[in-house]
Design an enzyme around this catalytic site. Structure first.
Site, PDB file in Angstrom:
ATOM      1  N   ASP A   1      22.325  25.672  24.143  1.00 49.93           N
ATOM      2  CA  ASP A   1      20.933  25.434  23.755  1.00 49.93           C
ATOM      3  C   ASP A   1      20.842  24.267  22.776  1.00 49.93           C
ATOM      4  O   ASP A   1      21.641  23.331  22.844  1.00 49.93           O
ATOM      5  CB  ASP A   1      20.312  26.724  23.199  1.00 49.93           C
ATOM      6  CG  ASP A   1      21.181  27.358  22.109  1.00 49.93           C
ATOM      7  OD1 ASP A   1      21.796  26.623  21.324  1.00 49.93           O
ATOM      8  OD2 ASP A   1      21.246  28.610  22.045  1.00 49.93           O
ATOM      9  N   SER A   2      19.904  24.327  21.833  1.00 46.78           N
ATOM     10  CA  SER A   2      19.691  23.190  20.934  1.00 46.78           C
ATOM     11  C   SER A   2      20.881  22.924  20.023  1.00 46.78           C
ATOM     12  O   SER A   2      21.125  21.772  19.633  1.00 46.78           O
ATOM     13  CB  SER A   2      18.443  23.422  20.078  1.00 46.78           C
ATOM     14  OG  SER A   2      18.533  24.651  19.372  1.00 46.78           O
ATOM     15  N   ILE A   3      21.642  23.964  19.678  1.00 49.85           N
ATOM     16  CA  ILE A   3      22.809  23.746  18.824  1.00 49.85           C
ATOM     17  C   ILE A   3      23.819  22.860  19.560  1.00 49.85           C
ATOM     18  O   ILE A   3      24.480  22.012  18.956  1.00 49.85           O
ATOM     19  CB  ILE A   3      23.443  25.086  18.416  1.00 49.85           C
ATOM     20  CG1 ILE A   3      22.441  25.903  17.590  1.00 49.85           C
ATOM     21  CG2 ILE A   3      24.725  24.872  17.615  1.00 49.85           C
ATOM     22  CD1 ILE A   3      22.916  27.307  17.251  1.00 49.85           C
TER      23      ILE A   3
END
Length: 293
Positions: free
Chosen positions: A9-11
């Site tokens: 995801d965004s990480i």
């Protein structure tokens, strides 16, 4: 050249960022550096995605083996799945824990993944969160939450999703990078503490906060922990895949066995079969082909 795919995801999407203050260490860039000319590090981070969306995206993120071989697949989802159901701020991303585990299992067993022979898969647990920083960040993003102390994610719930990844890894015999434990241990705690680290009920922990710039996403220090844990896992599990043990793709510029002077040269410019400035790129075709990307 074989690929090392970072799927998350965004990480994961932010893992090449140079602006994760206070230290601009970039996990993805560090991997690309140590595996340069050995493996291509491919960022398939999808900000905001939960595992329901991730499963549907698998065929678009994992190339067909006829095109390129994927040697490593790092799967890092859960930060959005673990959001509290019905919490304010955008569409609901919550995926119940049993479904989350089933989705991860389906990603690991997806035909686009299993098509790659000898693929090395790594599951990453959900990381810890810091509720104090999360509240502050959420208010900045959603001003209507000001003064409400609404938690969109909790330390206890996120820890449960991390345990789900540990259990799934054991079930599938897939190595697990336990980033939750790694960060919490460095902060002086464990999942067996009576009060969950990072919660409002626990004292503020500056070490844990230093890893999470907004309570959820990693700072440069957080990415350093992730990088160190990944390299340690590879060393333990597949030592032959450590960067220092992999062969370069395409020879070094001064590799005398490949870059040679065409036969028939005279002594004045280096002699037959030796390197020389004017002919350094005239490699013998049969030698160079063995180094192809």
């Amino acid at each position: 050249m074989d690929q090392f795919v970072l799927f998350g995801d965004s990480i994961t999407q932010q893992s090449f960022s140079q602006t994760n203050s206070p230290n601009s260490f970039a996990f993805g860039a560090a991997l690309a550096d140590v595996y340069a000319r050995k493996l291509d590090i491919v960022n398939r981070g999808l900000s905001g995605y939960c595992t329901v969306q991730a499963y549907r995206a698998v065929p678009l993120c994992i190339p067909e083996p006829e095109s390129v071989r994927v040697r490593f697949l790092l799967i890092f989802f859960g930060a959005n799945d673990a959001r509290i159901a019905g919490s304010p701020g955008g569409p609901d991303q919550t995926v119940p824990l049993p479904e989350y585990k089933a989705n991860l299992r389906n990603i690991v067993q997806h035909p686009a993944v299993t098509a790659h022979e000898k693929l090395k898969i790594i599951l990453v647990t959900t990381p810890p969160i810091d509720e104090r920083k999360c509240i502050k960040s959420d208010v900045e993003k959603y001003p209507t939450l000001a003064g409400q102390k609404v938690l969109r994610r909790t330390a206890v719930n996120t820890a449960a999703y991390a345990q789900g990844v540990r259990e799934l890894g054991a079930e599938l015999e897939v190595p697990v990078l336990d980033i939750w434990t790694a960060m919490v241990a460095r902060a002086g705690h464990s999942r067996h503490d009576p009060v969950m680290p990072g919660s409002l009920d626990a004292p503020t922990n500056e070490i844990l906060q230093s890893y999470l710039h907004d309570g959820l996403h990693f700072s440069g220090e957080g990415y350093k922990v992730l990088y160190g844990e990944l390299m340690a896992l590879i060393e333990r599990t597949w030592p032959e895949e450590m960067p220092s043990r992999l062969k370069l793709r395409l020879p070094a510029w001064d590799d005398g066995k490949t870059w040679v002077k065409p036969k028939g040269g005279g002594e004045a410019d280096g002699g037959e079969g030796t390197m020389h400035a004017s002919g350094i790129f005239e490699a013998q075709v049969q030698d160079l082909q063995s180094w192809q990307y």
